[in-house]
Design a protein around this motif. Structure first.
Motif, PDB file in Angstrom:
ATOM      1  N   UNK A   1     -14.987  -4.216  -8.667  1.00  0.00           N
ATOM      2  CA  UNK A   1     -16.376  -3.761  -8.670  1.00  0.00           C
ATOM      3  C   UNK A   1     -16.390  -2.282  -9.018  1.00  0.00           C
ATOM      4  N   UNK A   2     -17.338  -1.536  -8.452  1.00  0.00           N
ATOM      5  CA  UNK A   2     -17.486  -0.146  -8.861  1.00  0.00           C
ATOM      6  C   UNK A   2     -16.697   0.833  -7.996  1.00  0.00           C
ATOM      7  N   UNK A   3     -16.139   0.372  -6.891  1.00  0.00           N
ATOM      8  CA  UNK A   3     -15.376   1.277  -6.034  1.00  0.00           C
ATOM      9  C   UNK A   3     -14.018   1.564  -6.660  1.00  0.00           C
ATOM     10  N   UNK A   4     -13.616   2.828  -6.715  1.00  0.00           N
ATOM     11  CA  UNK A   4     -12.373   3.169  -7.420  1.00  0.00           C
ATOM     12  C   UNK A   4     -11.109   2.533  -6.843  1.00  0.00           C
ATOM     13  N   UNK A   5     -11.116   2.163  -5.547  1.00  0.00           N
ATOM     14  CA  UNK A   5      -9.922   1.573  -4.948  1.00  0.00           C
ATOM     15  C   UNK A   5      -9.997   0.050  -4.850  1.00  0.00           C
ATOM     16  N   UNK A   6     -11.046  -0.549  -5.407  1.00  0.00           N
ATOM     17  CA  UNK A   6     -11.167  -2.003  -5.344  1.00  0.00           C
ATOM     18  C   UNK A   6     -10.005  -2.692  -6.036  1.00  0.00           C
ATOM     19  N   UNK A   7      -9.581  -2.159  -7.170  1.00  0.00           N
ATOM     20  CA  UNK A   7      -8.470  -2.768  -7.899  1.00  0.00           C
ATOM     21  C   UNK A   7      -7.209  -2.801  -7.043  1.00  0.00           C
TER      22      UNK A   7
ATOM     23  N   UNK B   1     -17.593   1.946   2.616  1.00  0.00           N
ATOM     24  CA  UNK B   1     -16.511   1.709   1.659  1.00  0.00           C
ATOM     25  C   UNK B   1     -15.553   0.623   2.150  1.00  0.00           C
ATOM     26  N   UNK B   2     -15.261   0.612   3.439  1.00  0.00           N
ATOM     27  CA  UNK B   2     -14.404  -0.436   3.999  1.00  0.00           C
ATOM     28  C   UNK B   2     -15.055  -1.796   3.809  1.00  0.00           C
ATOM     29  N   UNK B   3     -16.346  -1.876   4.087  1.00  0.00           N
ATOM     30  CA  UNK B   3     -17.073  -3.129   3.905  1.00  0.00           C
ATOM     31  C   UNK B   3     -16.974  -3.595   2.451  1.00  0.00           C
ATOM     32  N   UNK B   4     -17.186  -2.687   1.531  1.00  0.00           N
ATOM     33  CA  UNK B   4     -17.156  -3.000   0.103  1.00  0.00           C
ATOM     34  C   UNK B   4     -15.778  -3.520  -0.311  1.00  0.00           C
ATOM     35  N   UNK B   5     -14.737  -2.878   0.161  1.00  0.00           N
ATOM     36  CA  UNK B   5     -13.373  -3.275  -0.202  1.00  0.00           C
ATOM     37  C   UNK B   5     -13.035  -4.659   0.344  1.00  0.00           C
TER      38      UNK B   5
ATOM     39  N   UNK C   1       0.832  -1.207   0.000  1.00  0.00           N
ATOM     40  CA  UNK C   1       0.000   0.000   0.000  1.00  0.00           C
ATOM     41  C   UNK C   1       0.864   1.254   0.000  1.00  0.00           C
ATOM     42  N   UNK C   2       1.891   1.268   0.809  1.00  0.00           N
ATOM     43  CA  UNK C   2       2.744   2.448   0.899  1.00  0.00           C
ATOM     44  C   UNK C   2       3.363   2.800  -0.455  1.00  0.00           C
ATOM     45  N   UNK C   3       3.588   1.802  -1.290  1.00  0.00           N
ATOM     46  CA  UNK C   3       4.200   2.036  -2.593  1.00  0.00           C
ATOM     47  C   UNK C   3       3.231   2.653  -3.594  1.00  0.00           C
ATOM     48  N   UNK C   4       1.927   2.474  -3.357  1.00  0.00           N
ATOM     49  CA  UNK C   4       0.934   2.981  -4.322  1.00  0.00           C
ATOM     50  C   UNK C   4      -0.027   3.976  -3.692  1.00  0.00           C
ATOM     51  N   UNK C   5       0.231   4.355  -2.451  1.00  0.00           N
ATOM     52  CA  UNK C   5      -0.702   5.202  -1.706  1.00  0.00           C
ATOM     53  C   UNK C   5      -1.058   6.478  -2.464  1.00  0.00           C
ATOM     54  N   UNK C   6      -0.103   7.058  -3.143  1.00  0.00           N
ATOM     55  CA  UNK C   6      -0.349   8.308  -3.864  1.00  0.00           C
ATOM     56  C   UNK C   6      -1.307   8.108  -5.034  1.00  0.00           C
ATOM     57  N   UNK C   7      -1.485   6.867  -5.476  1.00  0.00           N
ATOM     58  CA  UNK C   7      -2.355   6.582  -6.611  1.00  0.00           C
ATOM     59  C   UNK C   7      -3.775   6.222  -6.181  1.00  0.00           C
TER      60      UNK C   7
ATOM     61  N   UNK D   1      -7.472   6.587  -4.345  1.00  0.00           N
ATOM     62  CA  UNK D   1      -8.398   7.706  -4.147  1.00  0.00           C
ATOM     63  C   UNK D   1      -8.595   8.000  -2.667  1.00  0.00           C
ATOM     64  N   UNK D   2      -8.716   6.973  -1.872  1.00  0.00           N
ATOM     65  CA  UNK D   2      -8.940   7.149  -0.434  1.00  0.00           C
ATOM     66  C   UNK D   2      -8.004   6.200   0.321  1.00  0.00           C
ATOM     67  N   UNK D   3      -6.721   6.535   0.422  1.00  0.00           N
ATOM     68  CA  UNK D   3      -5.739   5.608   0.999  1.00  0.00           C
ATOM     69  C   UNK D   3      -6.015   5.208   2.442  1.00  0.00           C
ATOM     70  N   UNK D   4      -6.565   6.106   3.249  1.00  0.00           N
ATOM     71  CA  UNK D   4      -6.845   5.762   4.643  1.00  0.00           C
ATOM     72  C   UNK D   4      -7.939   4.703   4.733  1.00  0.00           C
ATOM     73  N   UNK D   5      -8.963   4.838   3.899  1.00  0.00           N
ATOM     74  CA  UNK D   5     -10.045   3.852   3.877  1.00  0.00           C
ATOM     75  C   UNK D   5      -9.523   2.518   3.355  1.00  0.00           C
ATOM     76  N   UNK D   6      -8.690   2.566   2.341  1.00  0.00           N
ATOM     77  CA  UNK D   6      -8.077   1.362   1.799  1.00  0.00           C
ATOM     78  C   UNK D   6      -7.221   0.677   2.861  1.00  0.00           C
ATOM     79  N   UNK D   7      -6.483   1.468   3.608  1.00  0.00           N
ATOM     80  CA  UNK D   7      -5.647   0.889   4.662  1.00  0.00           C
ATOM     81  C   UNK D   7      -6.491   0.225   5.737  1.00  0.00           C
ATOM     82  N   UNK D   8      -7.581   0.861   6.146  1.00  0.00           N
ATOM     83  CA  UNK D   8      -8.441   0.262   7.154  1.00  0.00           C
ATOM     84  C   UNK D   8      -9.010  -1.067   6.667  1.00  0.00           C
TER      85      UNK D   8
END
Length: 209
Positions: free
Chosen positions: A118-124, A104-108, A49-55, A57-64
């Protein structure tokens, strides 16, 4: 699973440290039946995550979502992702996080059940980070396979080899194992090589048993 990192994340999302939940997560990832799905896996995910965090959309949510995505892990259960996602939502709601954050955390987390986008931008990013192990060097991948077998030691070897081979075949049949260009460029070729080698080994093992 660094405590200071957790506190910083909680400060960003809810304004409180929530150290009780941190300790619960540490205990969960330390359960004796886990060999791969441990704190080491979470730490590895956070490194990616740290390597792609800048890319993201919502890095804190992705991290959680990464912290919680394997929080519940029972090898005889078919709803680990659902249980992990529900735990995350319950925790975030009680911690005072915004409703959209918990959703969003649930979705991820649920995306890791099928490892499809899916449709969430950070799912990939979520899916690719979780599957990063497939594209690591040969020894790391071999260690991963050994650890997973230990987690499923209760499954007869012939059945295990057959099912594991089928799972890997579904991956190699995809046009791309990884969804993002970043992971495709760095890990796609190695992942395909690792999976093909594993499929041959698993199929040979199933035939022998």
């Amino acid at each position: 699973m660094d405590k200071q990192r957790w506190q910083t994340l909680m400060h960003n999302l809810a304004g409180q440290p929530s150290l009780d939940t941190y300790q619960q997560l540490v205990c969960a990832y330390s359960e004796p039946h886990r060999y791969y799905h441990t704190a080491t896996h979470i730490d590895a995910c956070l490194v990616h995550l740290d390597r792609v965090k800048a890319l993201a959309q919502a890095p804190a949510i992705l991290e959680m979502a990464l912290w919680f995505h394997d929080a519940v892990y029972q090898t005889q259960s078919n709803h680990n992702e659902q249980d992990s996602a529900d735990w995350a939502v319950h925790f975030l709601q009680n911690a005072g996080a915004a409703v959209n954050v918990s959703h969003q955390v649930h979705h991820l987390i649920m995306a890791t059940a099928t490892h499809t986008t899916h449709d969430h931008p950070d799912t990939a990013w979520m899916v690719d980070i979780d599957l990063a192990i497939l594209g690591q060097n040969t020894q790391t991948f071999a260690d991963f396979e050994t650890q997973i077998r230990k987690e499923y030691a209760w499954v007869p070897i012939a059945e295990y080899c057959q099912r594991r081979s089928q799972i890997f075949e579904t991956f190699v049949q995809r046009p791309h194992l990884y969804q993002t260009a970043y992971f495709q460029e760095r890990y796609e070729a190695m992942a395909r090589s690792n999976l093909q080698t594993a499929i041959r080994r698993l199929q040979a093992g199933a035939l022998v048993c």
